[in-house]
Scaffold this motif. Structure first.
Motif, PDB file in Angstrom:
ATOM      1  N   VAL A  80       0.868  -3.168  -8.627  1.00 35.75           N
ATOM      2  CA  VAL A  80       0.109  -2.219  -7.808  1.00 35.75           C
ATOM      3  C   VAL A  80       1.115  -1.256  -7.197  1.00 35.75           C
ATOM      4  CG1 VAL A  80      -1.369  -1.928  -5.793  1.00 35.75           C
ATOM      5  CG2 VAL A  80      -1.724  -3.871  -7.328  1.00 35.75           C
ATOM      6  N   TYR A  81       0.821   0.003  -7.316  1.00 29.84           N
ATOM      7  CA  TYR A  81       1.742   1.064  -6.913  1.00 29.84           C
ATOM      8  C   TYR A  81       1.220   1.693  -5.621  1.00 29.84           C
ATOM      9  CZ  TYR A  81       4.607   5.262  -7.659  1.00 29.84           C
ATOM     10  OH  TYR A  81       5.504   6.284  -7.544  1.00 29.84           O
ATOM     11  N   ILE A  82       2.066   1.760  -4.611  1.00 24.70           N
ATOM     12  CA  ILE A  82       1.646   2.247  -3.296  1.00 24.70           C
ATOM     13  C   ILE A  82       2.542   3.403  -2.875  1.00 24.70           C
ATOM     14  CG2 ILE A  82       1.424   1.621  -0.852  1.00 24.70           C
ATOM     15  CD1 ILE A  82       1.260  -1.305  -2.813  1.00 24.70           C
ATOM     16  N   VAL A  83       1.935   4.462  -2.431  1.00 20.06           N
ATOM     17  CA  VAL A  83       2.668   5.630  -1.934  1.00 20.06           C
ATOM     18  C   VAL A  83       2.265   5.852  -0.481  1.00 20.06           C
ATOM     19  CG1 VAL A  83       3.154   8.088  -2.224  1.00 20.06           C
ATOM     20  CG2 VAL A  83       2.678   6.666  -4.230  1.00 20.06           C
ATOM     21  N   VAL A  84       3.258   5.926   0.387  1.00 20.64           N
ATOM     22  CA  VAL A  84       2.994   6.073   1.823  1.00 20.64           C
ATOM     23  C   VAL A  84       3.782   7.273   2.352  1.00 20.64           C
ATOM     24  CG1 VAL A  84       3.055   4.931   4.073  1.00 20.64           C
ATOM     25  CG2 VAL A  84       2.783   3.564   1.995  1.00 20.64           C
TER      26      VAL A  84
END
Lengths: 124, 158
Positions: A80-84
């Motif tokens: 799962v790829y998360i961008v913050v």
């Protein structure tokens, strides 16, 4: 706006609910990216949701989670790829949580929430 | 006689030559990495029962059953807690009126935990800990009426 840094596991074996659970990220841009691997330790299929929270467990609404939920086969895991975004800060601490959807038919259901803690620093 | 001896020597040399071809061992390395992880596995959900005055639903009352969850940790510094819900996810029309919830948990195995308020975090040792989660719902006024009630406790490992 390209992502400059990743925190990722090199691999994840079965029966791990979330890896990695700690990480430090450095980014040259105004946002950072993290890759995590939720896993299904059960002998049956489950659905897992991934949410991003700040230090006080308030949801980070502007975080992008791809995909935000997934169905996992027994013993399976997926990335799962998360961008913050940094939101103007030079440093940001977030919790990334894999949450299982409750199952069972009893009066008290149990939802599991496994949270990894990540510290991101913006390199000026 | 000399010929026989010479043939024997040749035979011995042949046999010796065969046995002299030593086996060669090849080493195949295997590597593995286990990342620090926390695995939560729900065993059985809990069962709530009402008290005599129908002002409380509890899993720790007689006939009730706490939820069971297994926590496996492969690294240090992980903590567990159990968060009470703010409302029933399933209840009759007045079921959520004037209700407060309280969760608690206890544990045995790699980590021994006495009965602990749900919001309190407990540090986990390495290995498998069996956790029993209890929930109670109390009405400040009024009574629980007939119907089905379902509430969800969130067990958190971080």
């Amino acid at each position: 706006m390209a992502m400059a840094a990743f925190a990722s596991a090199t691999g994840s074996a079965a029966a791990q609910a979330l890896t990695p659970m700690r990480g430090e990220v450095r980014s040259f841009t105004d946002q950072f990216a993290v890759r995590v691997f939720p896993a299904n330790p059960y002998g049956h299929r489950i659905r897992i949701d991934v949410h991003v929270y700040d230090e006080t467990f308030a949801p980070v609404q502007e975080a992008q989670v791809l995909p935000p939920s997934a169905t996992l086969a027994p013993g399976d895991s997926r990335s799962v790829y998360i961008v913050v975004p940094f939101e103007g800060h030079s440093e940001r601490k977030v919790r990334i949580c894999a949450e299982s959807v409750p199952f069972g038919h009893a009066a008290t259901l149990l939802r599991t929430q496994v949270c990894g803690r990540f510290l991101a620093t913006r390199v000026q | 006689m000399w010929k026989i001896a010479r043939m024997g020597a040749v035979g011995a040399a042949l046999c010796g030559g065969a046995s002299a071809a030593r086996a060669v061992d090849g080493l195949v390395p295997f590597n593995g990495t286990i990342l620090a992880a926390c695995v939560l596995t729900v065993g059985t959900p809990g069962v709530l029962v009402a008290n005599g005055t129908y002002t409380e639903l509890s899993s720790s009352a007689g006939g009730g059953l706490g939820g069971i969850i297994t926590v496996l940790t492969t690294g240090a510094s992980f903590k567990v807690s159990a968060l009470a819900p703010s409302a029933f996810t399933l209840a009759p029309a007045t079921g959520n009126d004037n209700v407060s919830f309280a969760a608690a948990y206890s544990g045995s195995g790699a980590t021994t935990m006495p009965n602990t308020p749900g919001a309190t975090q407990t540090s986990l040792g390495l290995g498998v800990t069996n956790v029993v989660v209890n929930l109670s719902a109390t009405k400040a006024s009024g009574n629980f009426v007939t119907g089905n009630y379902t509430a969800t406790v969130t067990v958190r490992c971080e």
